[in-house]
Design an enzyme around this catalytic site. Sequence first.
Site, PDB file in Angstrom:
ATOM      1  N   LYS A   1       5.762   4.523  18.556  1.00 47.77           N
ATOM      2  CA  LYS A   1       4.340   4.893  18.511  1.00 47.77           C
ATOM      3  C   LYS A   1       3.468   3.713  18.085  1.00 47.77           C
ATOM      4  O   LYS A   1       2.273   3.676  18.399  1.00 47.77           O
ATOM      5  CB  LYS A   1       4.108   6.110  17.633  1.00 47.77           C
ATOM      6  CG  LYS A   1       4.606   5.991  16.201  1.00 47.77           C
ATOM      7  CD  LYS A   1       3.643   5.282  15.274  1.00 47.77           C
ATOM      8  CE  LYS A   1       4.282   5.096  13.915  1.00 47.77           C
ATOM      9  NZ  LYS A   1       3.442   4.304  12.981  1.00 47.77           N
TER      10      LYS A   1
ATOM     11  N   SER B   1       0.812  -1.212   0.000  1.00 48.59           N
ATOM     12  CA  SER B   1       0.000   0.000   0.000  1.00 48.59           C
ATOM     13  C   SER B   1       0.847   1.264   0.000  1.00 48.59           C
ATOM     14  O   SER B   1       0.604   2.195  -0.787  1.00 48.59           O
ATOM     15  CB  SER B   1      -0.953  -0.001   1.208  1.00 48.59           C
ATOM     16  OG  SER B   1      -0.222  -0.110   2.426  1.00 48.59           O
ATOM     17  N   TRP B   2       1.870   1.322   0.859  1.00 48.59           N
ATOM     18  CA  TRP B   2       2.660   2.553   0.962  1.00 48.59           C
ATOM     19  C   TRP B   2       3.563   2.739  -0.249  1.00 48.59           C
ATOM     20  O   TRP B   2       3.712   3.841  -0.777  1.00 48.59           O
ATOM     21  CB  TRP B   2       3.449   2.552   2.261  1.00 48.59           C
ATOM     22  CG  TRP B   2       4.007   3.870   2.706  1.00 48.59           C
ATOM     23  CD1 TRP B   2       5.221   4.050   3.279  1.00 48.59           C
ATOM     24  CD2 TRP B   2       3.403   5.178   2.642  1.00 48.59           C
ATOM     25  NE1 TRP B   2       5.416   5.397   3.580  1.00 48.59           N
ATOM     26  CE2 TRP B   2       4.309   6.105   3.205  1.00 48.59           C
ATOM     27  CE3 TRP B   2       2.193   5.650   2.170  1.00 48.59           C
ATOM     28  CZ2 TRP B   2       4.052   7.469   3.291  1.00 48.59           C
ATOM     29  CZ3 TRP B   2       1.919   7.016   2.256  1.00 48.59           C
ATOM     30  CH2 TRP B   2       2.851   7.903   2.817  1.00 48.59           C
TER      31      TRP B   2
ATOM     32  N   ASN C   1      -1.749  -1.551  13.752  1.00 43.71           N
ATOM     33  CA  ASN C   1      -1.428  -1.695  15.173  1.00 43.71           C
ATOM     34  C   ASN C   1      -2.660  -1.426  16.035  1.00 43.71           C
ATOM     35  O   ASN C   1      -2.927  -2.158  16.987  1.00 43.71           O
ATOM     36  CB  ASN C   1      -0.286  -0.743  15.528  1.00 43.71           C
ATOM     37  CG  ASN C   1       0.990  -1.112  14.816  1.00 43.71           C
ATOM     38  OD1 ASN C   1       1.684  -2.047  15.191  1.00 43.71           O
ATOM     39  ND2 ASN C   1       1.309  -0.384  13.755  1.00 43.71           N
TER      40      ASN C   1
ATOM     41  N   GLY D   1       6.449   9.751   9.071  1.00 50.10           N
ATOM     42  CA  GLY D   1       5.584  10.720   9.731  1.00 50.10           C
ATOM     43  C   GLY D   1       4.145  10.255   9.703  1.00 50.10           C
ATOM     44  O   GLY D   1       3.843   9.131   9.282  1.00 50.10           O
TER      45      GLY D   1
ATOM     46  N   ALA E   1      -1.396   5.182   3.912  1.00 52.67           N
ATOM     47  CA  ALA E   1      -1.413   5.025   2.458  1.00 52.67           C
ATOM     48  C   ALA E   1      -2.823   5.158   1.901  1.00 52.67           C
ATOM     49  O   ALA E   1      -3.020   5.688   0.802  1.00 52.67           O
ATOM     50  CB  ALA E   1      -0.822   3.666   2.081  1.00 52.67           C
TER      51      ALA E   1
ATOM     52  N   SER F   1       1.010   9.329   8.495  1.00 51.69           N
ATOM     53  CA  SER F   1       0.458   9.114   7.151  1.00 51.69           C
ATOM     54  C   SER F   1      -0.100   7.706   7.020  1.00 51.69           C
ATOM     55  O   SER F   1       0.493   6.745   7.493  1.00 51.69           O
ATOM     56  CB  SER F   1       1.563   9.314   6.102  1.00 51.69           C
ATOM     57  OG  SER F   1       2.701   8.537   6.429  1.00 51.69           O
TER      58      SER F   1
END
Length: 332
Positions: free
Chosen positions: A190, A10-11, A255, A135, A139, A137
């Site tokens: 994170k 996806s990214w 996540n 950062g 996708a 984001s």
Amino acid sequence: MRTVIVGSGSWGTALAQVLCDNHEDVILYGKSEKEVNDINEHHKNQKFFQQIIISPDLKATTDLSVVEEADIVVLAVPTIAIEGICRQIDPMLKKNVIIVNVSKGFHPTTNERMSEVIRRTISPENISSVVSLIGPSHAEEVIIRQLTSIDAVSLKHEDAVIIQQMFSNDYLRIYTGEDEIGSELGAAIKNVMAIASGVLSGLGYQDNTRAALITRGLQEMIRYGVAFGAHAKTFNGLTGIGDLIVTCTSVHSRNFQCGFQIGTENSVEGFWANNTKTVEGVRTAKIVHKVAKEKNISMPICEEVYQILYHNKEPRECAYDLMLRDLKDEFE
């Protein structure tokens, strides 16, 4: 400049479309012939984006040797695959290239950050620098051109500027940064906090709880990062609080989804039995637990996530244990 994006997930697909929109010379490599054919023949990547039409200018290939002509190589694969793909492409590189990392996590056995793995694995004569393009984001939003801001972080500022200029447009704004340690640690840890956020949501906790989690989670990220030489101010930026907010609040986050399932079932067993996706925070929780113990860094939220994932601790009990710890000053 010729850019090869390695990874048709996806990214990787979303970033490749960004470069197409910017009229850059880009090709997308994927090991899945089905995904590559879908992109080339139907202008879709239905495995990840269902019926979304992607740029007809985007071309994909299953031939990894395309990196031979690259000036920039973007690694859009899971952290567990970074070392292996670097070893594959290193002998193919014909010039001094910029390696762009977009993965967020640690090496599964050495605990290295991704930029460290890349510099260790790619021959020095083949690499200009590593730029981490990371950062807040998803996708799923970049592919439909939602307004997004992320960072291009590198020890070599001029290469960060090159990536900033190549990827920036009217829907994707790139800032540069030089605190590689802080940015990469924030972007990795994170993910553990996002699992915790999903767990709490699955248990039925709402806005007050999530606000507390994000705020206290940020303090853990700062403590961990500063212990390794990061600048505290970095965590007030996009790769810190920005990334933390988006992954702790969005259903797009794997996540968060992982944690939500665990919280809803008040058990980790269903997740381990059925998960087929890459959930970076799961491995990161184990690494942070180990390193924090060795370095005596207080990471109570990460510790509870580790206990849930690897010692089958009941999620509801973890929430109570966090609330009933010894009282103290907020910034102690």
